[in-house]
Write an enzyme that holds these catalytic residues in place. Sequence first.
Site, PDB file in Angstrom:
ATOM      1  N   ASP A 128       5.431   2.778   7.315  1.00 18.60           N
ATOM      2  CA  ASP A 128       4.055   3.230   7.508  1.00 18.60           C
ATOM      3  C   ASP A 128       4.082   4.628   8.118  1.00 18.60           C
ATOM      4  OD1 ASP A 128       1.155   1.634   7.588  1.00 18.60           O
ATOM      5  OD2 ASP A 128       1.228   3.385   8.894  1.00 18.60           O
ATOM      6  N   ARG A 185       1.395   2.482  14.819  1.00 16.10           N
ATOM      7  CA  ARG A 185       1.340   1.197  14.117  1.00 16.10           C
ATOM      8  C   ARG A 185       2.728   0.556  14.076  1.00 16.10           C
ATOM      9  NH1 ARG A 185      -1.070  -3.512  12.519  1.00 16.10           N
ATOM     10  NH2 ARG A 185      -0.714  -4.005  10.313  1.00 16.10           N
ATOM     11  N   THR A 226      -6.915   3.007  -0.662  1.00 10.97           N
ATOM     12  CA  THR A 226      -7.507   3.886  -1.675  1.00 10.97           C
ATOM     13  C   THR A 226      -9.008   4.002  -1.387  1.00 10.97           C
ATOM     14  OG1 THR A 226      -7.524   1.942  -3.131  1.00 10.97           O
ATOM     15  CG2 THR A 226      -5.842   3.603  -3.536  1.00 10.97           C
ATOM     16  N   THR A 267      -5.819  -0.757  -4.857  1.00 12.85           N
ATOM     17  CA  THR A 267      -6.905  -0.800  -5.843  1.00 12.85           C
ATOM     18  C   THR A 267      -7.127   0.576  -6.454  1.00 12.85           C
ATOM     19  OG1 THR A 267      -7.976  -2.558  -4.606  1.00 12.85           O
ATOM     20  CG2 THR A 267      -9.335  -1.356  -6.190  1.00 12.85           C
ATOM     21  N   CYS A 299     -13.484  -2.838   0.444  1.00 14.22           N
ATOM     22  CA  CYS A 299     -13.357  -3.475  -0.874  1.00 14.22           C
ATOM     23  C   CYS A 299     -14.673  -3.440  -1.640  1.00 14.22           C
ATOM     24  CB  CYS A 299     -12.864  -4.917  -0.726  1.00 14.22           C
ATOM     25  SG  CYS A 299     -11.155  -5.046  -0.178  1.00 14.22           S
TER      26      CYS A 299
END
Length: 422
Positions: free
Chosen positions: A36, A41, A86, A121, A261
């Site tokens: 990452d 993180r 995305t 996506t 989403c």
Amino acid sequence: MYSVSQDLKIGVIGLGYVGLPLALEFSNFYQVVGFDVNPERVKQLRCGVDKTGEVNEDSLCGSTVNFSDDHKETRECQIYIVTVPTPINPDTTPDLVPLRRACEIVGKYLSQGNIVVFESTVYPGATDEICIPILEAFSDLKINKDFYVGYSPERVNPGDKNRKFSDIVKITSGSNEDAASFIDMFYKRVLKNGTCKVGSIKVAEAAKVLENTQRDVNIALINEFSRICHTLNISTHEVLDAARTKWNFFDFRPGLVGGHCIGIDPFYLTYKSSISGYTPKLILSGREINDGVAAFVSTEFIKSLVRKRIHLPDATVLVCGLTFKENCPDFRNSKSFEIIEILQSSNLNVEVHDPYLSSDSVNLIPKDTCLSDLKSKKYSGVIFCVAHDQYSDLDVMTLVSNPGVIFDLKKQFKKVNSDFCL
């Protein structure tokens, strides 16, 4: 082509809601490097802390995943799985910068026979048009001759404690038949309920954006129906409860549509469709309806305050629930912030609360407006935007002055006489 039973090394690019559970699951069968770009993180994951709440400390500390913010750690991998976000740009066009950068990183280390699987996506055709050319340029290798590509769209449902990665049926595809067969068997090894192998990467890409577009359009229908019910002075939820007694009625509920989403993916489909010669009407109309809910709620809330003769500049109101959905610590693209902004622009003093709020999770609002707990302070009005379980036992009436306004958008409090529900 590799065998799924080989001692393979897997590189997972992106360790968010999608990448982290996937990396842990595959680590039960293979060596896994989880990369990452965010050093903080990675540091947290090494310490057993997952701020997304998808993975518990025991699973992290007991895993064999090599968490790293150094992409060089992936240089000896044979399989790369790309799970980067995305998002969209302010003009609603796809923002493929994270995906492009991931392709550049992977391309630097690709070697003969390697396989790259994308889960992010995208619009139909993006893998062929965007990803493969970057991989070829940075590796100096050729698709289906020197390396292979597949697409298996993510189906993670943030905050869902009952449906884990291994329970999901995954769509799989590949850049040729050999790649498609390997990728299908590769995922079957870690999935309890199998896969759905499709004939092309473009079909897999289209299936993913359809899944969330379908939900967006159906929620838009119910949000518009809710507006009609308010005009007719009837209860939306009572009508829905009655209608759902029919065996084939789809039980969608009105609400704020945010997140990464449902509020984003339809724009990938409409973008590709529009540049290909067809401008979608229903999908864009649904997006417009859902994006207008926050303004509608804010306007109705201000009207309710005025009807009760509450002087706006003297009023302090409370907004509860800032994440994009209930029981999930994800604040991305949450429409609660739009409500806060509109209320503040109307000279209201706004305080906010969310059980998932932490000092490093939100920087969109002043910290002095964020409450760590809900004390017995009285507000001129309260809006519950998201129905977190932590609010279920709350005595709402202790928070509201008399006169005061209560907006329970998701109708969470059955015994409270709310001024407004969606």
